[in-house]
Motif scaffolding. Structure first.
Motif, mmCIF file in Angstrom:
data_model
loop_
_atom_site.group_PDB
_atom_site.id
_atom_site.type_symbol
_atom_site.label_atom_id
_atom_site.label_comp_id
_atom_site.label_asym_id
_atom_site.label_seq_id
_atom_site.Cartn_x
_atom_site.Cartn_y
_atom_site.Cartn_z
ATOM 1 N N SER A 57 0.838 -1.204 0.000
ATOM 2 C CA SER A 57 0.000 0.000 0.000
ATOM 3 C C SER A 57 0.871 1.253 0.000
ATOM 4 N N GLN A 58 1.949 1.245 0.759
ATOM 5 C CA GLN A 58 2.839 2.396 0.779
ATOM 6 C C GLN A 58 3.582 2.533 -0.553
ATOM 7 N N ARG A 59 3.980 1.406 -1.123
ATOM 8 C CA ARG A 59 4.712 1.462 -2.391
ATOM 9 C C ARG A 59 3.840 2.012 -3.509
ATOM 10 N N THR A 60 2.580 1.550 -3.571
ATOM 11 C CA THR A 60 1.686 2.036 -4.636
ATOM 12 C C THR A 60 1.397 3.517 -4.460
ATOM 13 N N ALA A 61 1.268 3.977 -3.208
ATOM 14 C CA ALA A 61 1.027 5.396 -2.979
ATOM 15 C C ALA A 61 2.205 6.229 -3.483
ATOM 16 N N LEU A 62 3.412 5.786 -3.230
ATOM 17 C CA LEU A 62 4.588 6.512 -3.703
ATOM 18 C C LEU A 62 4.657 6.504 -5.234
ATOM 19 N N LEU A 63 4.260 5.372 -5.862
ATOM 20 C CA LEU A 63 4.281 5.324 -7.329
ATOM 21 C C LEU A 63 3.251 6.263 -7.936
ATOM 22 N N VAL A 64 2.071 6.375 -7.314
ATOM 23 C CA VAL A 64 1.051 7.313 -7.806
ATOM 24 C C VAL A 64 1.576 8.746 -7.694
ATOM 25 N N GLU A 65 2.189 9.071 -6.571
ATOM 26 C CA GLU A 65 2.768 10.403 -6.390
ATOM 27 C C GLU A 65 3.852 10.670 -7.446
ATOM 28 N N ARG A 66 4.636 9.659 -7.740
ATOM 29 C CA ARG A 66 5.685 9.819 -8.750
ATOM 30 C C ARG A 66 5.083 9.983 -10.144
ATOM 31 N N LEU A 67 3.957 9.278 -10.390
ATOM 32 C CA LEU A 67 3.317 9.331 -11.709
ATOM 33 C C LEU A 67 2.822 10.743 -12.027
ATOM 34 N N VAL A 68 2.424 11.510 -10.997
ATOM 35 C CA VAL A 68 1.914 12.869 -11.220
ATOM 36 C C VAL A 68 3.031 13.800 -11.689
ATOM 37 N N HIS A 69 4.257 13.553 -11.224
ATOM 38 C CA HIS A 69 5.340 14.510 -11.470
ATOM 39 C C HIS A 69 6.272 14.098 -12.595
ATOM 40 N N VAL A 70 6.073 12.924 -13.235
ATOM 41 C CA VAL A 70 6.979 12.539 -14.316
ATOM 42 C C VAL A 70 6.731 13.400 -15.528
ATOM 43 N N THR A 71 7.766 13.622 -16.322
ATOM 44 C CA THR A 71 7.649 14.456 -17.525
ATOM 45 C C THR A 71 7.906 13.662 -18.791
ATOM 46 N N GLY A 72 8.869 12.789 -18.790
ATOM 47 C CA GLY A 72 9.211 12.028 -19.988
ATOM 48 C C GLY A 72 8.278 10.836 -20.196
ATOM 49 N N GLU A 73 8.042 10.523 -21.477
ATOM 50 C CA GLU A 73 7.132 9.410 -21.795
ATOM 51 C C GLU A 73 7.734 8.075 -21.373
ATOM 52 N N THR A 74 9.046 7.903 -21.547
ATOM 53 C CA THR A 74 9.688 6.631 -21.172
ATOM 54 C C THR A 74 9.585 6.393 -19.681
ATOM 55 N N GLU A 75 9.870 7.428 -18.898
ATOM 56 C CA GLU A 75 9.771 7.288 -17.433
ATOM 57 C C GLU A 75 8.327 7.023 -17.023
ATOM 58 N N ARG A 76 7.355 7.691 -17.719
ATOM 59 C CA ARG A 76 5.938 7.476 -17.391
ATOM 60 C C ARG A 76 5.539 6.016 -17.603
ATOM 61 N N LEU A 77 5.997 5.429 -18.719
ATOM 62 C CA LEU A 77 5.661 4.026 -18.986
ATOM 63 C C LEU A 77 6.289 3.105 -17.940
ATOM 64 N N GLN A 78 7.505 3.425 -17.503
ATOM 65 C CA GLN A 78 8.142 2.601 -16.473
ATOM 66 C C GLN A 78 7.384 2.668 -15.161
ATOM 67 N N VAL A 79 6.954 3.874 -14.780
ATOM 68 C CA VAL A 79 6.209 4.021 -13.523
ATOM 69 C C VAL A 79 4.872 3.299 -13.614
ATOM 70 N N ILE A 80 4.203 3.385 -14.765
ATOM 71 C CA ILE A 80 2.911 2.685 -14.939
ATOM 72 C C ILE A 80 3.102 1.182 -14.809
ATOM 73 N N ALA A 81 4.191 0.638 -15.408
ATOM 74 C CA ALA A 81 4.445 -0.803 -15.305
ATOM 75 C C ALA A 81 4.679 -1.213 -13.860
ATOM 76 N N LEU A 82 5.474 -0.410 -13.117
ATOM 77 C CA LEU A 82 5.718 -0.733 -11.707
ATOM 78 C C LEU A 82 4.441 -0.633 -10.887
ATOM 79 N N LEU A 83 3.614 0.381 -11.176
ATOM 80 C CA LEU A 83 2.360 0.547 -10.442
ATOM 81 C C LEU A 83 1.410 -0.611 -10.728
#
Length: 481
Positions: A57-83
């Motif tokens: 639960s804590q890990r997913t919350a941190l990934l959602v927070e990270r997803l809001v602030h990502v700028t690059g498309e590659t990083e966004r796809l990586q965060v979505i896969a981890l989430l």
């Protein structure tokens, strides 16, 4: 002192009693331990899964927070896969804790914690998972306030409820482990006490009796040592006789090899004289009958010369006078010479001969390697009545395997080692007796062992044979095929 039947029976009975006491103590301790483990196994597994749910639960919350602030498309796809991966793990753990079909968790009191009360934890977890799925599916529509809401849920009420669940069972788990510790100490005490009683009452008399038996055995051993000394002397005498016989046999073998070498060399002189006289006869006018006799005489001379050369060569190998000179040896020119030499013989016999060109270079004695391949190809052409003979090579892990394949009669499994012995020729009713006396493959075998090259044969009766020589490649040759 021999053991009488009464003493033996009493010792056996005491030994069985001791084993029974140990077995009962061990079984009782095992049953008590299993009972406690059975009581707390489900609880411990729930604590483990719940702790992992809290971490997820804590890990997913941190990934959602990270997803809001990502700028690059590659990083966004990586965060979505981890989430997505963390959400799947969170949902799987939730199902194991709440689904009645998941096994032993179904009957656990934990279900009441998930489904009871005005704000069931089950609904809260499912709502949180749905929010995570929506964030992963539509990250572009995820607003900062949505991320704050998801993070607040994960790090607030949801985390508190999961921690409550872990704390609920942690105390019971610690108590269970303390009970296991006490049971282990009790079982250890009972076992040590039992062993002490057995050592004093049962094994002590047994040890004293065994000591008396060992004293008797020691006296018997002294007698055996005296007999053994006599036997060792006899063995040494027989060994000396065998060593003398072995030395004599080896000396005779060396003398035989030297005799064959000298005899073969001396026989070459009259053979040369016969060749000279035959040449003189051939220059005289001939009748058809005399010409046929001279042709047979020439054939007999060639066979006798080949036989003497083979005997001379194998005697040199056995006497150790042949010293290989290993050097980088290119196979291309060697293959060309062999193809030119044996192609004529193959054409005259009505069979095909194909030598696959190669640019490989190997480490070997050029003359001895050529002698090996010449004997193998000569045998293949000689014993192939129809079809073809193929010569090629294949790289294998830093070495080169040279294959000579034919479509002859093939060699049966029991004969595949015999063919490398001297004077061995497989029985064939149609064999021409002028073909030799079976020294060609024996020479190949000795040359291969002298050079340290591998030699093998594969054959199928009725379909043909393949003789292979494995030679190391030069250092500048690639190891791959």
């Amino acid at each position: 002192m021999p053991i009488d039947s009464t003493t033996a029976s009493w010792m056996t009975l005491r030994y069985r009693i001791a084993l029974a006491i140990v077995a009962i103590s061990t079984l009782a301790g095992f049953l008590m331990t299993e009972r406690v483990i059975g009581q707390h196994e489900t609880m411990l597994e729930i604590v483990n899964i719940s702790g992992r749910q809290r971490m997820l639960s804590q890990r997913t919350a941190l990934l959602v927070e990270r997803l809001v602030h990502v700028t690059g498309e590659t990083e966004r796809l990586q965060v979505i896969a981890l989430l997505t991966e963390a959400t799947d793990m969170l949902e799987q753990g939730h199902r194991r804790l709440t689904d009645p079909a998941s096994g032993k968790q179904a009957a656990s009191p934990l279900r009441s914690l998930y489904f009871a009360g005005p704000d069931p934890l089950n609904d809260r977890v499912l709502s949180y998972i749905a929010a995570l799925r929506a964030a992963a599916a539509s990250p572009e529509s995820l607003r900062p306030e949505d991320a704050v809401r998801i993070t607040g849920e994960a790090l607030g009420p949801l985390l508190a409820r999961l921690e409550e669940m872990v704390a609920r069972y942690q105390e019971d788990g610690e108590a269970g482990f303390q009970m296991l510790h006490r049971l282990g100490l009790l079982a250890l005490f009972l076992t040590l006490t039992t062993l002490a009683v057995e050592a004093a009452v049962i094994f002590g008399p047994m040890v004293r009796h065994v000591q008396r038996q060992f004293a008797e055995i020691a006296r018997m051993a002294e007698s055996l040592e005296r007999a053994n000394a006599t036997l060792e002397q006899q063995v040494q005498e027989r060994t000396a006789e065998l060593r003398t016989a072995k030395d004599a046999a080896e000396g005779a073998h060396v003398a035989k090899s030297r005799f064959l070498a000298h005899a073969s060399h001396d026989l070459q002189q009259p053979l040369q004289a016969i060749r000279m006289f035959t040449g003189m006869l051939e220059r005289q006018p001939q009748t058809p009958k005399a010409a046929a006799v001279l042709a047979d005489l020439r054939g007999a001379q060639r066979s006798m010369g080949a036989l003497l050369n083979s005997i001379l060569e194998i005697s040199k190998l056995e006497s150790g006078v042949v010293e290989p000179v290993v050097a980088p040896t290119p196979l291309g020119p060697l293959f060309e010479r062999l193809e030119a030499e044996f192609g004529v013989l193959a054409d005259a016999k009505g069979i095909g001969l194909r030598v696959v060109p190669t640019s490989a270079s190997v480490l070997s004695d050029p003359a001895l390697l050529e002698r090996i391949l010449r004997n193998l190809i000569a045998n293949a052409v000689r014993y192939t009545e129809s079809g073809a003979v193929l010569v090629g090579c294949r790289r294998q892990a830093g070495r080169l395997r040279i294959d000579v394949c034919d479509t002859g009669r093939g060699i049966a499994e029991p004969d595949r080692r015999r063919i490398f012995e001297e004077f061995i020729q497989l029985e064939r009713p149609d064999r021409d007796r002028s073909e030799g006396i079976g020294l060609g493959l024996a020479i190949v075998d000795r040359l291969a062992r002298l050079l340290g090259h591998g030699l093998s044969v594969r054959s199928v009766v009725g379909r043909g044979s393949t003789f292979s020589v494995t030679v190391p490649l030069t250092s500048d040759e690639p190891a791959a095929a």
